[in-house]
Design an enzyme around this catalytic site. Structure first.
Site, PDB file in Angstrom:
ATOM      1  N   VAL A  56      52.200 -12.369   6.645  1.00 56.89           N
ATOM      2  CA  VAL A  56      54.021 -13.161   6.864  1.00 56.89           C
ATOM      3  C   VAL A  56      55.187 -12.904   6.374  1.00 56.89           C
ATOM      4  O   VAL A  56      56.645 -12.770   6.382  1.00 56.89           O
ATOM      5  CB  VAL A  56      53.664 -14.195   6.180  1.00 56.89           C
ATOM      6  CG1 VAL A  56      52.598 -15.340   7.217  1.00 56.89           C
ATOM      7  CG2 VAL A  56      53.032 -14.585   4.604  1.00 56.89           C
ATOM      8  N   ASN A  82      50.737 -22.046   5.157  1.00 56.30           N
ATOM      9  CA  ASN A  82      49.910 -22.792   4.313  1.00 56.30           C
ATOM     10  C   ASN A  82      49.505 -21.338   3.202  1.00 56.30           C
ATOM     11  O   ASN A  82      48.909 -21.275   1.923  1.00 56.30           O
ATOM     12  CB  ASN A  82      49.252 -22.804   5.124  1.00 56.30           C
ATOM     13  CG  ASN A  82      47.491 -23.290   4.112  1.00 56.30           C
ATOM     14  OD1 ASN A  82      47.622 -23.658   3.173  1.00 56.30           O
ATOM     15  ND2 ASN A  82      46.746 -21.989   4.761  1.00 56.30           N
ATOM     16  N   TYR A 147      52.748 -17.144  -9.344  1.00 57.70           N
ATOM     17  CA  TYR A 147      51.936 -18.121  -8.832  1.00 57.70           C
ATOM     18  C   TYR A 147      53.055 -19.426  -8.520  1.00 57.70           C
ATOM     19  O   TYR A 147      53.030 -20.410  -7.560  1.00 57.70           O
ATOM     20  CB  TYR A 147      50.394 -18.700  -8.008  1.00 57.70           C
ATOM     21  CG  TYR A 147      50.516 -19.428  -7.474  1.00 57.70           C
ATOM     22  CD1 TYR A 147      49.780 -19.036  -6.032  1.00 57.70           C
ATOM     23  CD2 TYR A 147      49.309 -20.852  -7.953  1.00 57.70           C
ATOM     24  CE1 TYR A 147      48.981 -19.548  -5.560  1.00 57.70           C
ATOM     25  CE2 TYR A 147      49.136 -21.758  -6.897  1.00 57.70           C
ATOM     26  CZ  TYR A 147      48.957 -21.091  -5.191  1.00 57.70           C
ATOM     27  OH  TYR A 147      48.080 -21.984  -5.245  1.00 57.70           O
TER      28      TYR A 147
END
Length: 241
Positions: A56, A82, A147
């Protein structure tokens, strides 16, 4: 099953395993033609789930995969963003590579595919996009600055896209799911005492199962949520951080 997604074409990044795998299998059970995009090998076999390799973070590859899906299946009705990684470290110890890698997959990777799928849905007049965030995107977490930043950002992206892709009257909905601690393969390697600690941080005193996150995704992907867009749904057992 109830064929909630009969006739739909669904694309799930990170669909070869874990939460993405659970979503792909449930979507298939509900009648969808599903494309699982991933860099890793498939960990299951399921009727009507087609695997396609995709990094991605690769802009050109994302465009080529989008074009291939449209050529082969004719449309995309559902997109679940996801795919994600973690590279944890305290901020003072975090390397540039750790920061850049997580930003590239978890944030840029979401943009790279949606920049094509969203306008496609707007043109066809309908669609559902689901970003997968995390409780860490809402509450933060020590050692996960990279994150947490990405998982907060995809919530804002969904709210922005909910406005952009529907602004000309298209029935395109964009929402976000924030899972809590869920028993994927990663957590299965965690010591039992830590799992017990995580469970006690929830109102329900247990960890989630991948199927429970998939059920929320099914709700947002289907017409059951036809009047819900721009929203964040936490699926975390009532987590208390």
């Amino acid at each position: 099953m109830t064929d909630l997604l009969k006739g739909k074409v669904a694309v799930v990044t990170g669909g070869a395993r874990g939460l993405g795998g659970a979503m792909c299998q449930l979507f298939s059970d509900e009648g969808a033609e599903v494309i699982a995009l991933d860099m890793g090998d498939m960990t299951y076999e399921k009727t009507n789930v087609t695997y396609m390799p995709l990094n991605v973070t690769d802009k050109q590859e994302s465009k080529e995969v989008f074009d291939h899906i449209i050529e082969k299946f004719g449309k995309i009705d559902i997109l679940v963003n996801n795919a994600g990684i973690t590279k944890d470290a305290l901020t003072r110890k975090m390397s540039d590579d750790q920061w850049d890698a997580v930003i590239d997959v978890n944030l840029n990777g979401v943009f790279n595919l949606t920049r094509y799928v969203g306008p496609h849905m707007a043109e066809q007049g309908r669609g559902s996009i689901i970003n997968i965030s995390s409780v860490v995107g809402t509450y933060g977490n020590i050692g996960q600055a990279n994150y947490a930043a990405t998982k907060g950002a995809v919530v804002s992206l969904a709210k922005t896209w909910a406005k952009e892709f529907a602004m000309k009257g298209a029935d395109v909905r964009v929402n976000t799911i924030a899972p809590g601690y869920t028993m994927t393969d990663i957590l299965k390697t965690v010591p039992d005492d830590l799992l017990d600690k995580f469970a006690k941080m929830t109102m329900l005193n247990r960890l989630g199962q991948p199927e429970e996150i998939a059920n929320a995704a099914l709700f947002l992907a289907s017409d059951m949520s036809s009047y819900i867009t721009g929203q964040l749904i936490s699926v975390d057992g009532g987590m208390r951080l």
